[in-house]
Write an enzyme that holds these catalytic residues in place. Structure first.
Site, PDB file in Angstrom:
ATOM      1  N   HIS A  72      -4.026   3.217  -3.351  1.00  0.00           N
ATOM      2  CA  HIS A  72      -4.259   2.670  -2.006  1.00  0.00           C
ATOM      3  C   HIS A  72      -3.497   1.375  -1.765  1.00  0.00           C
ATOM      4  CE1 HIS A  72      -6.290   0.966   1.524  1.00  0.00           C
ATOM      5  NE2 HIS A  72      -6.275  -0.143   0.815  1.00  0.00           N
TER       6      HIS A  72
ATOM      7  N   HIS B  13     -28.652 -15.326  25.227  1.00  0.00           N
ATOM      8  CA  HIS B  13     -27.591 -15.171  26.209  1.00  0.00           C
ATOM      9  C   HIS B  13     -26.845 -16.479  26.520  1.00  0.00           C
ATOM     10  CE1 HIS B  13     -29.316 -11.286  26.632  1.00  0.00           C
ATOM     11  NE2 HIS B  13     -28.647 -10.964  27.738  1.00  0.00           N
TER      12      HIS B  13
ATOM     13  N   GLU C 295     -17.782  -3.989  24.796  1.00  0.00           N
ATOM     14  CA  GLU C 295     -16.987  -5.217  24.932  1.00  0.00           C
ATOM     15  C   GLU C 295     -15.742  -5.181  24.039  1.00  0.00           C
ATOM     16  OE1 GLU C 295     -20.259  -5.212  24.163  1.00  0.00           O
ATOM     17  OE2 GLU C 295     -21.201  -5.884  26.029  1.00  0.00           O
TER      18      GLU C 295
ATOM     19  N   HIS D  35       0.826  -1.205   0.000  1.00  0.00           N
ATOM     20  CA  HIS D  35       0.000   0.000   0.000  1.00  0.00           C
ATOM     21  C   HIS D  35       0.861   1.257   0.000  1.00  0.00           C
ATOM     22  CE1 HIS D  35      -2.319  -3.319   1.667  1.00  0.00           C
ATOM     23  NE2 HIS D  35      -3.422  -2.695   1.294  1.00  0.00           N
TER      24      HIS D  35
HETATM   25  C1  LIG Z   1     -11.497  -4.466   9.871  1.00  0.00           C
HETATM   26  C2  LIG Z   1     -10.968  -4.297   8.496  1.00  0.00           C
HETATM   27  N1  LIG Z   1     -11.815  -4.271   7.458  1.00  0.00           N
HETATM   28  C3  LIG Z   1     -11.359  -4.152   6.206  1.00  0.00           C
HETATM   29  C4  LIG Z   1     -10.021  -4.088   5.948  1.00  0.00           C
HETATM   30  C5  LIG Z   1      -9.504  -4.020   4.523  1.00  0.00           C
HETATM   31  N2  LIG Z   1      -9.013  -2.667   4.257  1.00  0.00           N
HETATM   32  C6  LIG Z   1      -7.719  -2.357   4.356  1.00  0.00           C
HETATM   33  S1  LIG Z   1      -7.408  -0.751   4.070  1.00  0.00           S
HETATM   34  C7  LIG Z   1      -9.040  -0.422   3.765  1.00  0.00           C
HETATM   35  C8  LIG Z   1      -9.493   0.958   3.399  1.00  0.00           C
HETATM   36  C9  LIG Z   1      -9.074   1.911   4.416  1.00  0.00           C
HETATM   37  O1  LIG Z   1      -9.276   3.221   4.015  1.00  0.00           O
HETATM   38  P1  LIG Z   1      -8.409   4.339   4.707  1.00  0.00           P
HETATM   39  O2  LIG Z   1      -8.292   4.082   6.131  1.00  0.00           O
HETATM   40  O3  LIG Z   1      -8.983   5.626   4.287  1.00  0.00           O
HETATM   41  O4  LIG Z   1      -6.985   4.107   4.084  1.00  0.00           O
HETATM   42  P2  LIG Z   1      -6.359   4.806   2.798  1.00  0.00           P
HETATM   43  O5  LIG Z   1      -7.037   4.206   1.602  1.00  0.00           O
HETATM   44  O6  LIG Z   1      -6.630   6.257   2.926  1.00  0.00           O
HETATM   45  O7  LIG Z   1      -4.930   4.439   2.870  1.00  0.00           O
HETATM   46  C10 LIG Z   1      -9.792  -1.582   3.907  1.00  0.00           C
HETATM   47  C11 LIG Z   1     -11.250  -1.639   3.692  1.00  0.00           C
HETATM   48  C12 LIG Z   1      -9.155  -4.126   7.066  1.00  0.00           C
HETATM   49  N3  LIG Z   1      -7.839  -4.070   6.935  1.00  0.00           N
HETATM   50  N4  LIG Z   1      -9.661  -4.193   8.318  1.00  0.00           N
END
Ligand SMILES: Cc1ncc(C[n+]2csc(CCOP(=O)(O)OP(=O)(O)O)c2C)c(N)n1
Ligand SMILES: [Mg+2]
Length: 661
Positions: A257, A463, A401, A26
């Site tokens: 990204h 529960h 939680e 990334h």
């Molecule tokens: C809980 C979770 N859901 C989905 C992902 C997959 N994922 C990785 S980065 C991302 C997008 C994040 O967007 P942002 O925080 O704005 O990062 P940017 O594209 O700006 O680097 C996703 C959906 C993950 N790593 N963790």
């Protein structure tokens, strides 16, 4: 001194080159936040690259873990021993510490494992709690640091963010400073696709200080950090950035990204940013300036060491950080429990054990997600940890939680405290992503999970845990304990405290008699499973039970013995520990049954899924393979056939049908 932009461009260069070499990763996030990270690491963050574990260092958490190259570049540039440039060239390759996402067990300087979005920030809340708590004991001389986070749009959208931000605001964690990479881009494209909320207003409503800045201008970011430090509320710094900044044709788009920029775009970025023409190349003056930044904290570190050496608290402080808890409370506790006898719920037994533990181990911090009276997690002497008393040892987490579990991970990884926290076992589902990170990170967190079966009664199927015990046992690196009585409860607590891994204690709401009414001075729960009572008649059956079903197994054994069928009763408080025993021990407790001479029966008031592991395919598994029922506990057990009489009938029938001798 080279200007900040050139320093930041070294992060950009390494990030895009490493992603290009791996053809995976990334680049967008590190390229967008390079200037902000430069401001933080060259001017504000208190650290000493030569000693990454210096206890009073500021904590830095890259919550947007997909941008892992940002932290790898920073650690290399500032002069940490690892990663080396070679390791950066091997980004995302097997065996390299520059793993896909930052892993705390791979690199010093990576405080927590991030990647599951939102959890880094939520763990940072726990780190900030631990800092204030230790400060209350040891004062500014020994504990006086900040917790910094870089979080993306994703971290702020995740549900756990609401819990973490609410908790941090409530606890007035003024030393928590979050830099938000406001690039308005996520994987699917513009944040306009999915978000309209006013992020700053939401934080303000939770008691946070907020400030905005141009995230591409290190001076501006530095000014915002100054303002955040001066404010006594937790701070959110909105850094307006451009994802993939410097890649002329792709910046500002989701294309940067999570994929390599491609050869042509990397070359174009080199020209755009005025970088060296060759990959993985950092000009000497830039590397020197970064290395200087990595030594910035050395003087403060040396002064801190001097203060520690001169402190009356030195021994106590070091012992607390080493975290090897005293277990001298266990033997007297067990002896008294056996002589007292009586019937008591294991959640209550846990509270009684905690009375002894919290007195013997002053580093525990208890809490509950709004079920204090049900989880029995608060012992008498514990005072609430709140803004008026950070020295308190009990946290009212509220109905959070996931936030609680993530905060406990942060506390454990900060060091100096042993967090334990409670909710109902069924709601481990709400905390599960953080429990998984406890296990992955080896965070010593103890989950006190009560109401562990249909035995909770009238609250009914919503529960009553069914699949929870087995699904938690399926998680690597997590010890799941289900003690049968007060003696096993105390033993399991001692094991959880001594372990370097997280533990779950599954405890009953309903009263249970003392079944381990004998003592040989040994912690039998440490074996994971042991023969609680041996057959008198020639052994034909082995009943394997956990927790509240051990009492029932003893009742079944009585009836079998009366009928001339010898039956062992094996209590199995922890399958993971049993699996780790030597072969001859396991063979002694559960001998091979393929010849159908001995029937193995498992009894647990939850799913039978997986119990064939111990009964074998020829064994009998007693459990519940559907959702529960709303009824008093006794009626629910009877309804599901988990009573001595009904199990006895099933065992005898089963033996006849299957041709057991
Ligand atoms: C809980 C979770 N859901 C989905 C992902 C997959 N994922 C990785 S980065 C991302 C997008 C994040 O967007 P942002 O925080 O704005 O990062 P940017 O594209 O700006 O680097 C996703 C959906 C993950 N790593 N963790
Ligand atoms: Mg984004």
């Amino acid at each position: 001194m080279p200007d900040d932009r050139r320093l930041a461009n070294a992060i950009r260069a390494l990030s895009m080159d490493a992603v290009e070499a791996a053809n995976s990763g990334h680049p967008g996030m590190p390229m967008g936040m390079a200037d902000a990270a430069t401001a933080l690491f060259t001017r504000h963050l208190k650290y000493d690259a030569a000693d990454p574990k210096w206890p009073d260092r500021d904590r830095f958490i890259l919550s947007a873990g997909h941008g892992s190259m940002l932290i790898y570049a920073l650690l290399y540039l500032t002069g940490y021993e690892h990663p080396t440039l070679d390791e950066i060239k091997r980004f995302r390759k097997l065996g390299s510490p520059t793993a896909g996402h930052p892993e705390n067990f791979e690199l010093a300087g990576v405080e927590v494992t991030t990647g599951p979005l939102g959890q880094g920030l939520a763990m940072a809340v726990g780190m900030a709690i631990a800092e204030r708590h230790l400060n209350a004991t040891y004062g500014d001389d020994l504990v006086d640091h900040h917790t910094y986070v870089i979080a993306g749009d994703g971290c702020l959208m995740e549900g756990v963010n609401h819990e973490a931000v609410g908790l941090a605001g409530h606890l007035k964690l003024g030393r928590l400073i979050v830099l938000w990479d406001d690039n308005r881009i996520t994987i699917d494209g513009s944040t306009d696709l999915s978000r309209t909320e006013d992020v700053l207003a939401r934080h303000q409503a939770c008691g946070w200080h907020t400030v905005e800045c141009d995230g591409l201008d290190a001076d501006e970011v530095g000014r915002a950090i100054d303002e955040a430090k001066a404010d006594d509320r937790p701070s959110l710094i909105r850094c307006r950035t451009i994802i993939g900044y410097g890649a002329p044709n792709k910046q500002g788009t989701a294309a940067t990204h999570g994929a390599a920029l491609g050869k042509d775009e990397v070359e174009a970025a080199r020209t755009e940013l005025g970088l060296e023409p060759k990959e993985f190349t950092v000009p000497d003056d830039i590397l020197q300036a970064w290395r200087e930044a990595g030594r910035r904290g050395a003087a403060a570190h040396a002064e801190w060491r001097k203060r520690l050496d001169g402190s009356d608290n030195k021994q106590a402080f070091e012992a607390q950080l080493a975290g090897k808890p005293d277990d001298s409370w266990l033997r007297p506790f067990v002896e008294k429990a056996i002589s007292d006898g009586g019937s008591v719920a294991t959640r209550k037994s846990s509270e009684l054990a905690l009375e002894a533990i919290n007195a013997a181990v002053p580093w525990t911090i208890g809490g509950s997600a709004d079920l204090t009276g049900s989880n029995n997690t608060k012992t008498k002497a514990l005072q609430p940890l709140d803004p008026s008393n950070y020295g308190g040892r009990y946290i009212y987490y509220g109905i959070r939680e996931f936030g609680m579990a993530a905060a406990m991970n942060g506390m454990a990884l900060h060091g100096g405290v042993i967090p334990y926290g409670g909710t109902f076992l069924v709601f481990t589902d709400y905390a599960r992503p953080a429990i998984r990170l406890s296990a992955l990170q080896k965070a010593k967190v103890i989950y006190v999970m009560t109401h562990d079966s249909i035995g909770l009664g009238e609250d009914g199927p919503t529960h009553q845990p069914i699949e929870h015990l087995q699904s938690l046992r399926a998680m690597p690196g997590l010890d799941v304990y289900r003690p049968a009585d007060i003696v096993e409860t105390a033993e399991c607590w001692a094991l959880a405290l001594a372990s370097e891994e997280p533990s779950v204690l599954a405890l009953t709401r309903q009263n249970l008699p003392l079944v381990r009414d004998w003592d040989e001075g040994e912690n039998f729960s440490a074996r994971g499973a042991y023969r609680l009572r041996a057959a008198s008649e020639p052994r034909k059956v082995i009943l394997i039970a956990t927790g509240s079903e051990v009492e029932i197994a003893l009742g079944v054994a009585d009836k079998l013995e009366d009928a001339g069928i010898g039956a062992d009763v094996v209590s199995m408080p922890c399958t993971e520990r049993f699996d780790a025993q030597p072969q001859d021990y396991r063979e002694d407790i559960l001998p091979d049954v393929s010849n159908r001479e001995i029937l193995r029966v498992s009894i647990e008031a939850g799913t039978t899924f997986g119990w064939e592991r111990y009964t074998g395919l020829h064994g009998l598994r007693i459990g519940i393979d559907r959702f529960g029922v709303s009824a008093p506990a006794k009626d629910a057990y009877d309804y599901f056939g988990i009573t001595p009489d009904k199990i006895y009938d099933r065992v005898v029938d089963f033996m006849k049908q299957r041709g057991f001798q």
